[in-house]
Design a protein around this motif. Structure first.
Motif, PDB file in Angstrom:
ATOM      1  N   GLN A 121       0.833  -1.215   0.000  1.00 34.57           N
ATOM      2  CA  GLN A 121       0.000   0.000   0.000  1.00 34.57           C
ATOM      3  C   GLN A 121       0.864   1.260   0.000  1.00 34.57           C
ATOM      4  N   HIS A 122       1.879   1.287   0.853  1.00 30.76           N
ATOM      5  CA  HIS A 122       2.695   2.501   0.959  1.00 30.76           C
ATOM      6  C   HIS A 122       3.618   2.664  -0.239  1.00 30.76           C
ATOM      7  N   GLU A 123       4.094   1.558  -0.802  1.00 29.07           N
ATOM      8  CA  GLU A 123       4.922   1.676  -2.001  1.00 29.07           C
ATOM      9  C   GLU A 123       4.089   2.179  -3.175  1.00 29.07           C
ATOM     10  N   ALA A 124       2.852   1.723  -3.260  1.00 30.53           N
ATOM     11  CA  ALA A 124       1.973   2.162  -4.358  1.00 30.53           C
ATOM     12  C   ALA A 124       1.622   3.639  -4.236  1.00 30.53           C
ATOM     13  N   SER A 125       1.499   4.128  -3.003  1.00 30.45           N
ATOM     14  CA  SER A 125       1.113   5.528  -2.793  1.00 30.45           C
ATOM     15  C   SER A 125       2.312   6.434  -2.529  1.00 30.45           C
TER      16      SER A 125
END
Length: 311
Positions: free
Chosen positions: A174-178
């Motif tokens: 999630q954090h890598e995508a955002s």
């Protein structure tokens, strides 16, 4: 035995492209001039992770009278810092580090007889140095928890990532995508990965924390060569491999890793397959920094045995 003599100093390192005088900081445990054993020069990881975390190897000077040399490579730790060179892969590269090693050996007057131990990136560097420069004075080589190729290293990091609980993998995704990898939630999952696969001692040993803190203060070399992704190489080392050169290493070589290591077996197997005179020791309760963890005394015993046999 009494504690070894510890000497700290600098050796000048002329790098015209640096645009300013440069110095490599080093520390010596023991006496280079009196031991019957060649000195052990230790290459740190990262690249750009200062040598604080390798201080336990200084014990070899009192346990076995093997002199030990630790040093910080240019751009990190106590050596000359060059933050203005961040992102410059024409400056920070493996050739620079090999030239620096040559310069240090000559500056200390030990180029005619020495041993090398490389940890993590230091193992990559040590293997490449032994294979491509074939230094006449190099007697024995130890490769600890380092990659024969960065593609294999990246595969191993993802293998270990997929072994994390699903909810932790989801947080990473999630954090890598955002693009929010600086969030506390992401950093805590990375810290859990570190506790599993980098150092299984809690709290982290002082020496390791010192290295992490120093690298955080000036991450120039890490960000340039390794990159800013926790689980894969996206710096200038991306895609790098030494596999096709390893059969040129013709000295006794010891490879070591931990069962839970970020340097999983697939990462180190080419060393074992390609280097002619090699043996492999794995520490069953350790991860990436076995010399700091619960098997640290066994690590020292293995290294001493390898460096002193038939000497």
């Amino acid at each position: 035995m009494s504690p070894p003599t510890i000497t700290e100093n600098f050796v000048d390192f002329d790098i015209p492209q640096a645009g300013k005088p440069c110095k490599t900081w080093y520390t010596i445990y023991g006496d280079l001039g009196t031991s019957k054993y060649p000195p052990l020069v230790v290459l740190h990881g990262g690249p750009g992770m200062p040598c604080n975390y390798l201080k336990p190897y200084g014990q070899l000077a009192s346990k076995s009278l093997i002199p030990v040399v630790l040093y910080d490579s240019i751009g990190c730790g106590n050596s000359t810092l060059l933050p203005e060179k961040r992102g410059d892969g024409t400056f920070f590269n493996i050739d620079l580090h090999m030239n620096e090693l040559d310069n240090l050996l000559k500056g200390l007057g030990i180029e005619d007889e020495f041993n090398l131990l490389g940890h993590s990136y230091g193992a990559l560097l040590g293997a490449w140095y032994a294979a491509t420069r074939k230094p006449q004075g190099l007697r024995r080589l130890i490769l600890q928890s380092g990659p024969a190729s960065l593609p294999l290293w990246d595969e191993a990091q993802m293998d270990l990532r997929y072994q994390l609980p699903k909810e932790l993998q989801d947080i990473l995704d999630q954090h890598e995508a955002s693009n929010t990898t600086d969030s506390p939630e992401y950093k805590e999952v990375v810290a859990e990965f570190t506790r599993r696969h980098v150092c299984r001692i809690e709290p982290a040993p002082k020496e390791l924390q010192e290295t992490f803190d120093a690298a955080a203060r000036d991450p120039t070399v890490v960000l340039t060569m390794y990159g800013d992704h926790e689980f894969e190489t996206n710096g200038t080392l991306r895609g790098w491999s030494s596999i096709n050169e390893l059969d040129k290493i013709n000295i006794p070589t010891l490879i070591m890793n931990g069962r839970y290591d970020t340097a999983q077996d697939k990462v180190m197997k080419p060393f074992f397959d390609r280097i002619p005179r090699v043996r492999w020791i794995q520490f069953s309760e350790s991860s990436h920094t076995a010399h700091l963890e619960i098997e640290r005394e066994r690590v020292m015993e293995v290294v001493i045995e390898f460096l002193t046999e038939d000497v």
